[in-house]
Write a protein that holds these residues in place. Structure first.
Motif, PDB file in Angstrom:
ATOM      1  N   LEU A   9      13.416 -34.593  67.585  1.00 21.80           N
ATOM      2  CA  LEU A   9      14.392 -33.524  67.422  1.00 21.80           C
ATOM      3  C   LEU A   9      15.298 -33.796  66.231  1.00 21.80           C
ATOM      4  CD1 LEU A   9      15.483 -33.260  71.181  1.00 21.80           C
ATOM      5  CD2 LEU A   9      14.078 -31.594  69.941  1.00 21.80           C
ATOM      6  N   ARG A  10      16.016 -32.783  65.813  1.00 17.55           N
ATOM      7  CA  ARG A  10      17.052 -32.954  64.793  1.00 17.55           C
ATOM      8  C   ARG A  10      18.195 -33.768  65.403  1.00 17.55           C
ATOM      9  NH1 ARG A  10      16.094 -29.022  60.681  1.00 17.55           N
ATOM     10  NH2 ARG A  10      14.628 -27.402  61.345  1.00 17.55           N
ATOM     11  N   ILE A  11      18.831 -34.595  64.580  1.00 21.08           N
ATOM     12  CA  ILE A  11      19.831 -35.517  65.126  1.00 21.08           C
ATOM     13  C   ILE A  11      21.189 -35.423  64.444  1.00 21.08           C
ATOM     14  CG2 ILE A  11      18.079 -37.143  65.903  1.00 21.08           C
ATOM     15  CD1 ILE A  11      18.776 -38.872  63.429  1.00 21.08           C
ATOM     16  N   GLU A  65      28.578 -30.525  51.399  1.00 21.05           N
ATOM     17  CA  GLU A  65      28.809 -29.562  52.481  1.00 21.05           C
ATOM     18  C   GLU A  65      28.949 -30.257  53.830  1.00 21.05           C
ATOM     19  OE1 GLU A  65      25.285 -27.313  53.926  1.00 21.05           O
ATOM     20  OE2 GLU A  65      24.279 -28.207  52.186  1.00 21.05           O
ATOM     21  N   GLY A  66      29.552 -29.546  54.778  1.00 11.69           N
ATOM     22  CA  GLY A  66      29.735 -30.087  56.113  1.00 11.69           C
ATOM     23  C   GLY A  66      30.986 -30.939  56.219  1.00 11.69           C
ATOM     24  N   SER A  67      31.046 -31.784  57.217  1.00 14.06           N
ATOM     25  CA  SER A  67      32.228 -32.619  57.438  1.00 14.06           C
ATOM     26  C   SER A  67      32.458 -33.524  56.236  1.00 14.06           C
ATOM     27  CB  SER A  67      32.066 -33.454  58.701  1.00 14.06           C
ATOM     28  OG  SER A  67      30.868 -34.197  58.668  1.00 14.06           O
ATOM     29  N   SER A  68      33.723 -33.780  55.918  1.00 14.94           N
ATOM     30  CA  SER A  68      34.032 -34.457  54.661  1.00 14.94           C
ATOM     31  C   SER A  68      35.311 -35.282  54.775  1.00 14.94           C
ATOM     32  CB  SER A  68      34.199 -33.412  53.547  1.00 14.94           C
ATOM     33  OG  SER A  68      34.508 -34.026  52.320  1.00 14.94           O
ATOM     34  N   LEU A  69      35.402 -36.312  53.938  1.00 17.52           N
ATOM     35  CA  LEU A  69      36.644 -37.067  53.777  1.00 17.52           C
ATOM     36  C   LEU A  69      37.500 -36.459  52.678  1.00 17.52           C
ATOM     37  CD1 LEU A  69      35.421 -40.792  53.937  1.00 17.52           C
ATOM     38  CD2 LEU A  69      36.144 -39.296  55.800  1.00 17.52           C
ATOM     39  N   HIS A 113      23.034 -38.391  55.613  1.00 15.56           N
ATOM     40  CA  HIS A 113      24.150 -37.729  56.310  1.00 15.56           C
ATOM     41  C   HIS A 113      23.735 -36.943  57.543  1.00 15.56           C
ATOM     42  CE1 HIS A 113      22.521 -34.685  53.658  1.00 15.56           C
ATOM     43  NE2 HIS A 113      22.987 -35.341  52.604  1.00 15.56           N
ATOM     44  N   GLY A 114      22.487 -36.468  57.585  1.00 12.88           N
ATOM     45  CA  GLY A 114      22.021 -35.756  58.763  1.00 12.88           C
ATOM     46  C   GLY A 114      22.047 -34.251  58.664  1.00 12.88           C
ATOM     47  N   LEU A 115      22.390 -33.705  57.495  1.00 10.69           N
ATOM     48  CA  LEU A 115      22.271 -32.258  57.321  1.00 10.69           C
ATOM     49  C   LEU A 115      20.816 -31.855  57.551  1.00 10.69           C
ATOM     50  CD1 LEU A 115      24.540 -31.733  54.175  1.00 10.69           C
ATOM     51  CD2 LEU A 115      25.052 -31.063  56.538  1.00 10.69           C
ATOM     52  N   ASP A 116      20.616 -30.695  58.169  1.00 13.88           N
ATOM     53  CA  ASP A 116      19.273 -30.275  58.569  1.00 13.88           C
ATOM     54  C   ASP A 116      18.302 -30.284  57.392  1.00 13.88           C
ATOM     55  OD1 ASP A 116      19.870 -29.763  61.301  1.00 13.88           O
ATOM     56  OD2 ASP A 116      20.877 -27.901  60.703  1.00 13.88           O
ATOM     57  N   ALA A 117      17.161 -30.926  57.600  1.00  6.09           N
ATOM     58  CA  ALA A 117      16.109 -30.984  56.580  1.00  6.09           C
ATOM     59  C   ALA A 117      14.781 -31.171  57.282  1.00  6.09           C
ATOM     60  CB  ALA A 117      16.364 -32.146  55.612  1.00  6.09           C
ATOM     61  N   GLU A 118      13.748 -30.514  56.772  1.00  8.29           N
ATOM     62  CA  GLU A 118      12.417 -30.683  57.352  1.00  8.29           C
ATOM     63  C   GLU A 118      11.975 -32.136  57.178  1.00  8.29           C
ATOM     64  OE1 GLU A 118      10.681 -28.515  59.182  1.00  8.29           O
ATOM     65  OE2 GLU A 118      12.484 -27.255  58.999  1.00  8.29           O
ATOM     66  N   LYS A 131      24.172 -26.544  63.063  1.00 11.06           N
ATOM     67  CA  LYS A 131      23.815 -25.283  63.724  1.00 11.06           C
ATOM     68  C   LYS A 131      22.407 -25.310  64.295  1.00 11.06           C
ATOM     69  CE  LYS A 131      26.977 -22.399  61.041  1.00 11.06           C
ATOM     70  NZ  LYS A 131      27.127 -21.273  60.079  1.00 11.06           N
ATOM     71  N   LYS A 132      21.562 -26.202  63.791  1.00 13.52           N
ATOM     72  CA  LYS A 132      20.193 -26.297  64.306  1.00 13.52           C
ATOM     73  C   LYS A 132      20.029 -27.450  65.295  1.00 13.52           C
ATOM     74  CE  LYS A 132      17.857 -24.157  60.344  1.00 13.52           C
ATOM     75  NZ  LYS A 132      16.827 -24.334  59.279  1.00 13.52           N
ATOM     76  N   ALA A 133      20.762 -28.526  65.101  1.00 15.35           N
ATOM     77  CA  ALA A 133      20.660 -29.676  66.005  1.00 15.35           C
ATOM     78  C   ALA A 133      21.532 -29.495  67.241  1.00 15.35           C
ATOM     79  CB  ALA A 133      21.070 -30.955  65.281  1.00 15.35           C
ATOM     80  N   PHE A 134      22.591 -28.684  67.114  1.00 14.50           N
ATOM     81  CA  PHE A 134      23.591 -28.495  68.164  1.00 14.50           C
ATOM     82  C   PHE A 134      24.330 -29.817  68.416  1.00 14.50           C
ATOM     83  CE2 PHE A 134      20.214 -25.360  68.861  1.00 14.50           C
ATOM     84  CZ  PHE A 134      20.946 -24.196  68.707  1.00 14.50           C
TER      85      PHE A 134
END
Length: 396
Positions: A61-63, A95-99, A161-166, A232-235
């Motif tokens: 699964l996506r993580i 993109e996404g969560s950031s410092l 980082h874990g951003l959605d990727a195939e 949004k895809k991994a929840f």
């Protein structure tokens, strides 16, 4: 001149009087697991590496940002904590969560790791990857190499980082094993247990101040890690850890809308049903033999499993044609080594402890962070030490 050491391996079943015996029963088949809302879940005992509960644990699964557990441990092992890490154009404003790091800003690798794990900074993930791996792609190669090294057979990484990727995925079981591996590193363990961290800010008069997103640190007694995740895809994804009575467990859920409560139930389940059992004590005499155990051994066992563990005593006959009574030899851990005791649970190896001749030098037990991780990467500290000592015995 010392002659070749002669080594003879003798395998004997350990008598019942040797150690408390354990009847192996598949615990997951006899104890109802905790209910969770997760698509996939796993619970692991950190020291032994035994998975205590699994729900579709090998489903790929996506993580999301649970990826950063791998990013952190690779960076800790491969990098230098006091190195200055520079924020490049490709890491800036990720993109996404950031410092919210500035372009060209420099921060120590250690502080970046705190920002990575407490606030899940994607900009920090990319900056760390480029610094340690030479490029993000180079770092991803290190991530996948580490996954292979520790036996993660259902994991593949495409970014730090874990951003959605195939092609970027893992499983609950693999993440449990990865977390157990990482928690044996004292730097990783310290970072993920931290609730609040401040760090110098070179561009402003105020310091960075990071509050850990992992609410388990505040909600669950004994909680000491590890990482949150969401896309949004991994929840919702979560890995948590907690320590009670000297036992550390780690729980994993993927796609779980009620993860805080589910993790509390999973951890409670593990502590209540699989406490650490002392199977052997250090310097415990072996029945009818002139040897003693070189270290203790504990293992998480259900009450129904305490009837019998299969144990095998493997003796090593070590004879030199020239006497071995020098001070150096007496302080050599292999000098009094007589063999080992292998232990199995339902035919599966769960660990070994060395045995030494009575009165000989017995080396100290490893520190907690160096303790055996049975079943993780098919290696344990003692297993590795045994191979090293055996190689010494076989050498001229």
């Amino acid at each position: 001149m010392r002659m070749l050491t002669k080594v003879v391996m003798i395998c004997l079943l350990v008598p019942l009087l040797l150690l408390p015996s354990l009847q192996v029963v598949e615990a997951r088949g006899t104890i109802a697991g905790p209910s969770t809302h997760a698509q996939s879940a796993a619970l692991i005992d950190v020291t032994s590496g035994r998975i205590l509960y699994s729900k579709d644990g090998d489903k790929e699964l996506r993580i999301a940002s649970l990826t950063k557990i791998m990013t952190a441990i690779v960076a800790i092992e491969q990098g230098k904590l006091d190195d200055k890490v520079k924020v490049t154009s490709s890491a800036f404003a990720k993109e996404g969560s950031s410092l919210y790091l500035k372009l060209g800003e420099e921060m120590t690798l250690e502080n970046m790791l705190y920002g990575l794990m407490l606030r899940s900074g994607n900009d920090a993930a990319s900056a760390i990857a480029e610094h340690v791996g030479g490029s993000e792609e180079g770092f991803v190669l290190l991530m996948n190499k580490k996954a292979e090294e520790i036996g993660l057979t259902h994991s593949h990484f495409m970014n730090p980082h874990g951003l959605d990727a195939e092609g970027h995925y893992s499983t609950a079981n693999d993440l449990a094993r990865l977390t157990a591996y990482a928690l044996h590193n004292p730097v990783f363990k310290r970072i993920v247990a931290t609730e609040n961290k401040s760090a110098p800010n070179p561009n402003e008069s105020w310091e960075y101040s990071w509050h850990n997103k992992n609410k388990m640190l505040r909600l669950y007694e004994g909680a000491d890690g590890v990482k949150t995740g969401y896309t949004k895809k991994a929840f919702r994804c979560l890995v948590s850890s907690a320590t009670r009575n000297g036992q550390q467990l780690a729980a994993v859920t993927l796609n779980d809308g009620n993860d805080w409560n589910d993790h509390a139930r999973m951890l409670d389940f593990g502590f209540e049903n699989f406490p650490l059992v002392e199977v052997a004590k250090k310097e415990q005499p072996v029945a009818n033999m002139d040897v003693v155990t070189g270290r203790g051994f504990t293992y998480p066992l259900a009450e129904s499993e305490k009837a019998s563990v299969t144990k095998k005593l493997v003796l090593t006959s070590n004879r030199n044609e020239v006497g071995s009574d020098t001070e150096d030899e007496q302080m050599d851990p292999s000098f009094g080594l007589a063999g080992r005791i292998d232990m199995q649970l339902e035919g599966q190896f769960i660990g070994s402890i060395p045995v030494y001749r009575k009165g000989s030098y017995i080396p100290p037990e490893p520190k907690t962070e160096d303790a055996a991780i049975g079943g993780i990467g098919e290696i344990s500290t003692w297993a590795a030490a045994w191979r090293e000592v055996l190689g010494h015995l076989l050498s001229p």
